[in-house]
Design a protein around this motif. Structure first.
Motif, short mmCIF file in Angstrom:
data_model
loop_
_atom_site.label_atom_id
_atom_site.label_comp_id
_atom_site.label_asym_id
_atom_site.label_seq_id
_atom_site.Cartn_x
_atom_site.Cartn_y
_atom_site.Cartn_z
N ALA A 5 1.01 -1.05 0.23
CA ALA A 5 0.14 0.42 -0.16
C ALA A 5 0.92 1.48 0.64
O ALA A 5 0.44 1.98 -0.50
N ARG A 6 1.91 1.48 0.79
CA ARG A 6 2.93 2.15 0.97
C ARG A 6 3.10 3.02 -0.21
O ARG A 6 3.62 3.64 -0.90
N ALA A 7 3.78 1.20 -0.97
CA ALA A 7 4.40 2.13 -2.95
C ALA A 7 3.64 2.59 -3.91
O ALA A 7 3.95 3.19 -4.44
N LEU A 8 2.02 1.95 -3.23
CA LEU A 8 0.83 2.19 -4.57
C LEU A 8 0.56 3.99 -3.56
O LEU A 8 0.97 4.89 -5.29
N LEU A 9 1.18 4.37 -2.51
CA LEU A 9 0.75 5.73 -2.21
C LEU A 9 1.57 6.62 -2.81
O LEU A 9 1.38 7.92 -3.35
N GLU A 12 -4.48 15.47 -13.18
CA GLU A 12 -3.37 14.43 -12.15
C GLU A 12 -4.47 12.84 -12.64
O GLU A 12 -3.52 11.87 -12.40
N ILE A 13 -5.27 12.98 -12.31
CA ILE A 13 -6.21 11.45 -12.87
C ILE A 13 -5.95 10.76 -14.57
O ILE A 13 -5.59 9.60 -14.56
N LEU A 14 -5.91 11.41 -15.29
CA LEU A 14 -5.24 11.19 -16.48
C LEU A 14 -4.42 10.59 -17.01
O LEU A 14 -3.50 9.43 -17.02
N LYS A 15 -3.39 11.69 -16.06
CA LYS A 15 -1.54 11.19 -15.90
C LYS A 15 -1.25 9.95 -15.15
O LYS A 15 -0.88 8.55 -15.95
N VAL A 16 -2.39 9.72 -13.80
CA VAL A 16 -1.83 8.39 -13.87
C VAL A 16 -2.10 7.23 -14.29
O VAL A 16 -2.24 6.26 -13.73
N ILE A 17 -3.78 7.64 -14.85
CA ILE A 17 -3.99 6.33 -15.72
C ILE A 17 -3.19 6.17 -17.05
O ILE A 17 -3.14 5.19 -16.70
N ARG A 18 -2.62 7.32 -17.51
CA ARG A 18 -1.91 7.22 -18.13
C ARG A 18 -0.13 6.21 -17.72
O ARG A 18 0.33 5.44 -18.93
N GLN A 60 -6.83 13.92 -5.21
CA GLN A 60 -6.97 12.95 -3.90
C GLN A 60 -6.64 11.77 -3.61
O GLN A 60 -6.28 10.69 -3.46
N GLN A 61 -7.99 12.33 -3.28
CA GLN A 61 -9.29 11.04 -3.38
C GLN A 61 -9.10 10.73 -4.24
O GLN A 61 -8.95 8.68 -4.05
N GLN A 62 -9.25 10.19 -5.33
CA GLN A 62 -9.38 9.64 -6.92
C GLN A 62 -8.23 8.84 -6.76
O GLN A 62 -8.50 7.45 -6.54
N ARG A 63 -7.01 9.36 -6.38
CA ARG A 63 -6.04 8.74 -6.54
C ARG A 63 -5.80 7.40 -5.87
O ARG A 63 -5.33 6.54 -5.85
N VAL A 64 -6.33 7.82 -4.27
CA VAL A 64 -6.63 6.93 -3.54
C VAL A 64 -7.09 5.44 -3.52
O VAL A 64 -7.02 4.57 -3.06
N MET A 96 1.41 7.45 -6.12
CA MET A 96 0.92 8.11 -6.43
C MET A 96 0.77 9.70 -6.03
O MET A 96 -0.10 10.43 -5.73
N GLY A 97 2.15 9.92 -5.60
CA GLY A 97 2.48 11.01 -4.88
C GLY A 97 1.61 11.28 -3.84
O GLY A 97 1.76 12.72 -3.31
N LEU A 98 1.47 10.54 -2.84
CA LEU A 98 0.41 10.81 -2.27
C LEU A 98 1.02 10.01 -1.09
O LEU A 98 0.80 9.35 0.49
N GLU A 99 2.62 9.96 -0.97
CA GLU A 99 3.28 9.05 0.51
C GLU A 99 3.55 9.38 1.18
O GLU A 99 2.95 9.23 2.51
N ASP A 100 2.88 10.69 1.98
CA ASP A 100 2.44 11.97 2.93
C ASP A 100 1.70 11.85 3.65
O ASP A 100 1.49 12.26 4.68
N LYS A 101 0.62 11.14 2.51
CA LYS A 101 -0.77 10.97 3.43
C LYS A 101 -1.51 10.29 3.56
O LYS A 101 -2.43 9.91 4.26
#
Ligand SMILES: Nc1ncnc2c1ncn2[C@@H]1O[C@H](COP(=O)(O)OP(=O)(O)OP(=O)(O)O)[C@@H](O)[C@H]1O
Ligand SMILES: [Mg+2]
Lengths: 215, 254
Positions: free
Chosen positions: B129-133, B186-192, B153-157, B136-141
């Motif tokens: 999970a930490r690796a996934l975060l 930012e979401i489209l980038k994650v999907i790309r 950010q919620q959508q990336r989670v 997603m650029g959310l390691e501090d969240k």
């Protein structure tokens, strides 16, 4: 106002607290069960619960107390000897408060967005896990304010137990006031009720604060 | 072998025939974008594929596991519930409204299902999970609660939550529609990025440009059927059917 008067009132207060605690202990889970049946797909059960709730909310608790206590005797000729009035009080209070709680639960459950169920379903949670882990905690947070109202009403309702001669605090205060021809015992009882309610309200507020970590 | 194979899917709500014989085969690593007018049944198709909705007729299998078969009358028959629960680890679904659990923090949103449902090892799940975060650029969240995060950010989670069981396929139902325009990127980038890692995905979207860039195949749906499908350039630039053309023109004019 003597020390012994205060001690008598305190013993009455203890009875009031027992009624209060036992009622909550049983009415919270029973209310949830009633709410779930009230929302179930079975039409017969659903309407049975609807009727139960409407009767409980539509008639005075005092009448319900009398019926629960004297009903077995008048309706079935059963002796009241082995039937303590205190038990009748608990049964009547639990049945009454479960109905009120059920409606509060129902509103809370209905207010949870369907997306929460869908997310849980897709993740593979069972129905039970979904309800107890995902839905119920959110419901509890949402229904806390109306529950607090009911709980505070319950503190005052405990004085109704006097109608079937259970020696709760108010009954005792009245008796002593008669004997001593003085208002003081009643005023003292009022103070006790107030402090009792104050503690209850404070506790509920703390619980609400505890659940404030999310929105 | 196809990751997902659906044949002859029919779905009706009362008298309304919402899906009218859908055949869909998704191969490993393929990215499919589904477009089409409102009410054409795109969401319903995803909901049937993710077992949120049960189909009336047709078959479905995931990675060779026959999840839904037809009986002699052609009605759909599902695997028993406990088997379906195992199948659910094979796919993930990302909702339009994220649907994170508000009373769980970010980390718990991601790890709770794998631990409680799939009974996976807790330490291992947390590590993943930490690796996934981080991805997603959310390691501090990880300790934040959903209400403390932006929509993006919620959508990336929620994407991380959908990825935690290493699904074979990921479904998205309009993943950017609930977001402010400046957050869709930012979401489209994650999907790309996921596409670049060869993640198999089926994406319902109104972002035509994005669909064209990221998808290997575009499916155009209308009134419960697939009316046209093919390579992005072919469907979007040279649609063969008049209604596809009309839909695209309409969208471009908005
Ligand atoms: N649970 C339901 N009960 C009854 N009708 C439904 C239900 N879900 C969807 N429908 C109907 O099915 C049709 C297809 O809906 P669906 O949500 O699949 O369309 P969509 O292509 O996703 O549209 P949009 O682009 O607006 O999201 C619509 O007419 C909708 O009203
Ligand atoms: Mg939709």
């Amino acid at each position: 106002m003597t020390f012994s008067t205060l001690m008598q009132l305190a013993s009455g207060l203890r009875t009031s607290i027992y009624i209060f605690v036992l009622t909550l202990l049983f009415a919270f889970p029973l209310g949830l069960l009633v709410a779930l049946i009230r929302m179930s797909r079975n039409c017969l059960l659903r309407n049975a619960m609807r009727l139960y709730i409407s009767v409980m909310r539509g008639t005075p608790l005092m009448l319900q107390l009398l019926i629960v206590y004297f009903g077995p005797y008048y309706l079935f000729g059963l002796s009241l000897k082995n039937y303590p009035a205190f038990l009748a009080v608990i049964i009547a209070f639990v049945l009454n408060y479960a109905a009120y709680f059920a409606e509060i639960y129902r509103g809370g459950i209905a207010s949870i967005p369907v997306g929460q169920y869908e997310a849980a379903t897709v993740l593979g949670y069972t129905k039970g896990q979904t309800f107890f882990k995902i839905i119920l905690p959110q419901v509890i947070k949402r229904i806390l304010p109306p529950i607090t109202n009911e709980v505070i009403t319950l503190v005052k309702d405990t004085s109704l137990a006097q109608v079937i001669a259970v020696l709760e605090m108010f009954t005792i205060a009245k008796q002593i006031a008669n004997q001593q021809a003085s208002m003081m015992p009643l005023i003292a009882a009022g103070v006790f009720y107030y402090v009792f309610n104050f503690v209850v309200a404070f506790t509920m507020e703390r619980i609400e604060q505890k659940l404030n970590y999310y929105q | 072998m196809a990751v997902l194979s659906i044949t002859n899917l029919h779905k009706r709500f009362g008298d309304l025939e919402v899906l009218n014989g859908i055949d869909l085969e998704v191969n490993e690593g393929e990215v499919i974008a589904i477009i089409g007018p409102s009410g054409s049944g795109k969401s319903t198709l995803l909901r049937c594929a993710t077992l949120l909705e049960s189909m009336d007729r047709g078959t479905m299998s995931y990675a060779g596991i026959k999840v839904v078969e037809e009986d002699a009358q052609g009605n759909s028959v599902y695997l028993p519930q406990n088997k379906l629960r195992q199948v659910k680890a094979l796919f993930g679904l990302v909702f339009q409204n994220f649907n994170l659990f508000p009373h769980y923090n970010v980390l718990k949103n991601i790890i709770d299902a794998p631990i409680c449902v799939q009974k996976r090892n807790k330490d291992e799940v947390i590590k993943e999970a930490r690796a996934l975060l981080a991805k997603m650029g959310l390691e501090d969240k990880e300790d934040a609660y959903p209400f403390q995060l932006s929509g993006g950010q919620q959508q990336r989670v929620s994407i991380a939550r959908a990825l935690i069981n290493n699904p074979k396929i990921l479904f998205f139902d309009e993943p950017t529609s609930a977001l402010d325009p400046e957050l869709t990127g930012e979401i489209l980038k994650v999907i790309r990025n996921l596409a670049a890692e060869n993640m198999t995905m089926v994406i319902v979207t109104h972002e035509i440009e994005f669909a064209r860039n990221v998808a290997d195949r575009i499916i155009f749906m209308a009134e419960g059927v697939i009316v046209e499908q093919g390579l992005p350039d072919q469907v979007i630039c040279n649609p063969t059917l008049a209604r596809t053309k009309a839909f695209l023109t309409n969208l471009a004019e908005r």
